[in-house]
Write an enzyme that holds these catalytic residues in place. Structure first.
Site, short mmCIF file in Angstrom:
data_model
loop_
_atom_site.label_atom_id
_atom_site.label_comp_id
_atom_site.label_asym_id
_atom_site.label_seq_id
_atom_site.Cartn_x
_atom_site.Cartn_y
_atom_site.Cartn_z
N LYS A 83 1.16 -0.88 -0.06
CA LYS A 83 -0.28 -0.27 0.04
C LYS A 83 1.30 1.37 -0.06
CE LYS A 83 -4.14 1.29 0.51
NZ LYS A 83 -5.52 1.38 1.63
N HIS A 84 0.63 2.42 -0.90
CA HIS A 84 1.19 3.42 -1.30
C HIS A 84 2.98 2.84 -1.02
CE1 HIS A 84 -1.79 5.84 -0.72
NE2 HIS A 84 -2.05 5.40 0.05
N ASN A 90 13.24 5.68 7.36
CA ASN A 90 14.08 4.86 7.90
C ASN A 90 13.26 3.47 8.27
OD1 ASN A 90 16.31 6.08 8.89
ND2 ASN A 90 14.49 7.35 10.16
N HIS A 123 14.60 5.40 -0.54
CA HIS A 123 14.30 6.92 -0.52
C HIS A 123 12.85 6.77 -1.31
CE1 HIS A 123 17.55 7.31 2.47
NE2 HIS A 123 16.58 7.79 3.06
#
Length: 530
Positions: free
Chosen positions: A281-282, A424, A530
């Protein structure tokens, strides 16, 4: 007049892809267009009984050097580049006996296809087109007078224009075709230059090109006010870009991004060893598990975060079977992606008409080299794909207590997943399944606390008396800069930790782990994402 119609009386056709060629050539002849051609294209048109002149009759030179030299001649390029309304250009044509060429039809030697099928270095070199790009660029530059076609899908537009405009093409069409032509040669050269850089081991070439072909335009991008599109590069890698979509509505920008994240994560699990399922999800895994069957793996993955899984992406590392499909379709799911699917599974998914089913024919190799791109203002970043795999890392026990066999298996599992969680990243795992995931926080301790909270929430949802994190292990994608993140994991009930190590405070973190009775191993590999 905006259309600026230009009569089309003479065309040069030289194509490697013969799709639709004969029908197109026949339509041109019926519209009174004279044809010039080369090699195999000339043969195909001739065998169809259509009038065509060989390019060697135009240049006065035969094809030579195994076809490497055939169109690189003023009789060709002069005919393409001459500005029709420029008197000096017309005088040059007359002086040298050059006739104009009003339409160029070229698709390039199949370099990308040769690369995709694993052709040798010499084979790839021989499939680098020279004359084709030169002619395409010449015709596109002179699009005020010349139309250029680089793929069969535009044959219909040319015939429609000629029919509607008394044998002429319009400037808007010629400009559109010119833009596509330059993009095609740029994409072609990008594939060649990136391949050659890889072959010679050049990691930071002075110029880096990126090119691709349109798979589909998007309704919008990440948000409705942003335009978006999906392109395919020359890279050969099973995934969303190469998958067959069996059903469901068009994939959105976010669907594609999330589906790629899910499939790359599930590919970390060898299908010969275990069944594995990833729910995303996302762009973050909200549940990952392995099991004796896909259904078992799915149920374990779903238990990690059933709330987030609603409307998510499900990726499988094996053929989707009916048992797994029946369970997956019980809740709303956006996409299922798998290497293959049984007919019964396909029928079960078909009952959910908006659910997309993608079949890739295989899994991407997590160890394979490749490039990743990220745009920044005024440029872009390029890096090698993170192809480090936990199975190849020696695990260094740094605490007084070594992990048990069961802990070690779960540590490897958790670190495998952490590679695909946004930094993180903290991943709690137990019994070959995630039980809590903390992603994308500004501090590692926050990720650890969120993952622990998620594990507690999942337990409450399941009606269990204790957090799923109790008795789990925890993985961190990078080192713990302080002991607080590790202590938060211990407070949540974790018994063992896997992390890269490398902090100035490693000794402090190791002492804290020993004091808490934790086993801890270092991998010496970081997995920032990232």
């Amino acid at each position: 007049m905006l259309e600026h119609p230009k009569p089309l009386t003479r065309a040069l056709l030289s194509v490697s892809d013969k799709t639709g060629l004969v029908d197109f050539a026949r339509s041109l002849v019926e519209l009174g267009v004279s044809l010039i051609s080369t090699g195999g294209t000339f043969k195909a048109i001739t065998e169809a009984g259509l009038p065509v002149k060989e390019v060697s009759d135009v240049t006065g030179f035969p094809e030579m050097m195994d076809g490497r030299v055939k169109t690189l001649h003023p009789a060709v390029h002069g005919g393409l580049l001459a500005i029709r309304e420029n008197p000096s250009h017309q005088a040059a044509l007359l002086a040298h006996g050059i006739a104009t060429i009003d339409l160029l039809v070229v698709n390039l030697y199949p370099f990308e296809a040769t690369l995709a099928r694993g052709g040798s270095f010499d084979d790839c070199v021989e499939n680098i087109d020279i004359g084709g790009p030169a002619m395409i660029r010449a015709a596109a530059k002179n699009h005020a007078d010349v139309a250029v076609v680089v793929e069969p899908s535009d044959y219909g537009a040319i015939i429609a224009e000629l029919t509607a405009h008394d044998g002429s093409t319009t400037l808007p069409l010629r400009r559109r075709l010119a833009q596509k032509a330059y993009a095609r040669t740029a994409s072609y050269d990008a594939a060649i230059s990136n391949w050659l850089a890889r072959e010679i081991g050049e990691e930071t070439p002075a110029f880096r090109a990126l090119g691709g072909s349109l798979i589909q335009p998007m309704r919008y991008g990440e948000n409705p006010h942003q335009s978006g599109a999906f392109y395919r590069t020359a890279e050969v890698r099973p995934g969303v870009a190469t998958a067959r979509q069996l059903q469901g509505k068009q994939l959105s920008y976010n669907n594609i991004n999330d589906t790629d994240a899910a499939f790359e994560c599930v590919a970390e699990f060898d299908p010969a060893r275990t069944s594995a399922v990833v729910i995303v999800k996302h762009a973050n895994p909200c549940g990952v598990a392995e099991g004796a069957s896909l259904r078992e793996a799915y149920e374990k993955a779903l238990a990690c975060d059933p709330v987030s899984a609603y409307g998510g992406i499900v990726a499988l590392n094996q053929t989707l079977d009916a048992d797994a499909a029946r369970k997956i379709v019980e809740i709303f799911t956006e996409v299922i992606i798998a290497p293959e699917a049984t007919e019964e599974a396909i029928a079960l998914v078909a009952a959910r008409k908006n659910l997309r089913l993608l079949l890739t024919g295989g899994l991407p190799d997590p160890r394979a080299p490749g490039l990743g791109f990220k745009t920044v203002a005024g440029g872009f970043l390029v890096q090698a794909r993170d192809n480090a795999v936990i199975d190849d890392m020696p695990l260094e026990v740094v605490t007084k207590r070594a992990p048990t066999e069961a802990e070690r298996a779960d540590l490897i599992f958790a670190f495998r997943v952490a590679k695909h969680v946004k930094s993180n990243a903290i991943v709690y795992a137990k019994g070959g399944a995630t039980v809590g995931v903390g992603a994308g926080q500004m501090s590692r301790v926050d990720s650890s606390r969120i993952a622990a909270w998620k594990a507690a929430e999942a337990a409450r949802t399941a009606g269990l008396p204790r957090s799923l994190a109790e008795g789990s292990v925890v993985a961190s994608d990078a080192f713990f800069p302080f002991a607080d993140g590790l202590l938060a994991a211990a407070e949540a009930g974790a018994t063992a930790v896997i992390q890269p190590g490398g902090s100035m405070r490693d000794d402090e973190v190791i002492k804290a782990a020993d004091a808490a009775g934790l086993a801890m191993v270092f991998t010496r590999h970081r997995h920032f994402r990232h």
